[in-house]
Design a protein around this motif. Structure first.
Motif: not given
Lengths: 223, 223
Positions: A134-135, A141, A195-199, A214, B92, B94, B102-103, B188-190
């Motif tokens: 999933t990740a 980590r 995938f879009d940039p992480p938030v 990520v 996703i 993290y 989770s998702m 979150v990784l969109p």
């Protein structure tokens, strides 16, 4: 990649429709499973099907699933066969006639009776495989599962022996008459996941960088 | 948008896990179904589940499915209950600990006994709904089904009465101790689906433009 025996059809995995779309190369199954984000897990409850999305992970010839010990579909998965479906849509096929519209896709369907893992080491390994699927790059980590979390989690192992892979690629397959008539656009509208940039989490303290594991997924098309 | 009765839980659609993720607004079901590309259709064959991806379409309170009269899952769908699952993965999640990964997703699960359509007008309408869902603006542009194609096609109507919608949004929900410990990135990784520019069929004659209904989908994020 390890050389594996080709997928041998069983009564349940032998394709009856569009046989030319069948794949027997085990590597195609592995690649599709490894690239997918989630599967649809089907079980039977009171004689009726229940299909719900869930995460998974693969290691060798085993697909791992997990869920709450209280989840109805997990209990059903312990009581009988399951069917796991992993699908990637690659495009929408526009044809010259209504009944030839289609999808380009990769689809894996796995049948079997999952085994409930009880060995602590095996359970931890399975959860690691699921998290890393999933990740990727996350397991080392983060905090590992504690005893309370482990006790609340059902971990299932499903053998990949009884599986089929079906693939559709390419443009529309139109009737000769429709092609000859002309004037109707036909082709494929490709579809893919990005995938879009992480938030970062709102409760993340300042100064914690986004891991490379990520960042590396962004702008990488999931194949 | 038509005002519809909220989704009322039945024994099968009442959420037993993560109830806070449940949605009862009928409009959320409709929006998810209308935006999805395909569903996973679950049936029971010889007591075991079979889950395969397939296209669909919605009109009002009815979900339409179709398939070959010779397809095993179509025959099973005529003999008992089905379960249709439509899922969109939004990201996703993290977390700071392995078991909180989770998702983010939108998920609809529909149960019921599909009705086989026999009325020619109803069948044609259902096929139109499916084609227009898969490829909006296409039905009027292309050749309609001929009698031979209609005879080879099974068309099913599934009532949307027994359905549940589950949604997860937002960041990770970590344990207080893990947040306090600090130092671990969480967020979150969109993930989203995008259409790429259309590819005309190799057998398309020159001079046929790509329809606006196709071009208009490119660069539009599927929601």
């Amino acid at each position: 990649m390890t050389e594996r025996a080709p997928l041998a059809p069983t009564r349940r995995t032998r394709l009856t429709r569009s046989r030319e779309r069948g794949r027997t190369d085990r590597a195609e199954l592995d690649a599709l499973l490894d690239a997918g984000a989630l599967c649809h897990l089907g079980v039977v409850i009171d004689g009726a099907p229940l299909v719900v999305p869930t995460v998974y992970g693969r290691d060798g010839d085993t697909l791992y699933l997990h869920g709450s010990t209280g989840a109805g579909n997990m209990r059903a998965a312990l009581a009988g066969d399951v069917c796991v479906s992993v699908t990637r849509v690659d495009g929408i096929v526009y044809a010259r006639s209504a009944m030839h519209f289609s999808m380009n896709f990769h689809s894996a369907v796995i049948h079997g009776r999952p085994e409930r893992l009880t060995d602590p080491g095996q359970r931890l390994h399975a959860l690691r495989v699921i998290v890393e699927h999933t990740a990727p790059g996350s397991w080392e980590r983060v905090r590992p599962p504690n005893p309370k979390e482990m006790a609340a989690t059902l971990v299932l192992a499903l053998d990949l022996t009884e599986a089929s892979v079906k693939v559709r690629t390419g443009g529309p397959v139109d009737d000769a008459d429709d092609i000859a008539a002309g004037g109707v656009w036909a082709g494929v509208l490709p579809l893919r996941q990005v995938f879009d940039p992480p938030v970062s989490s709102a409760d993340l303290e300042p100064g914690v960088p986004v891991p490379d594991s990520v960042l590396g997924r962004v702008a990488v098309t999931t194949v």
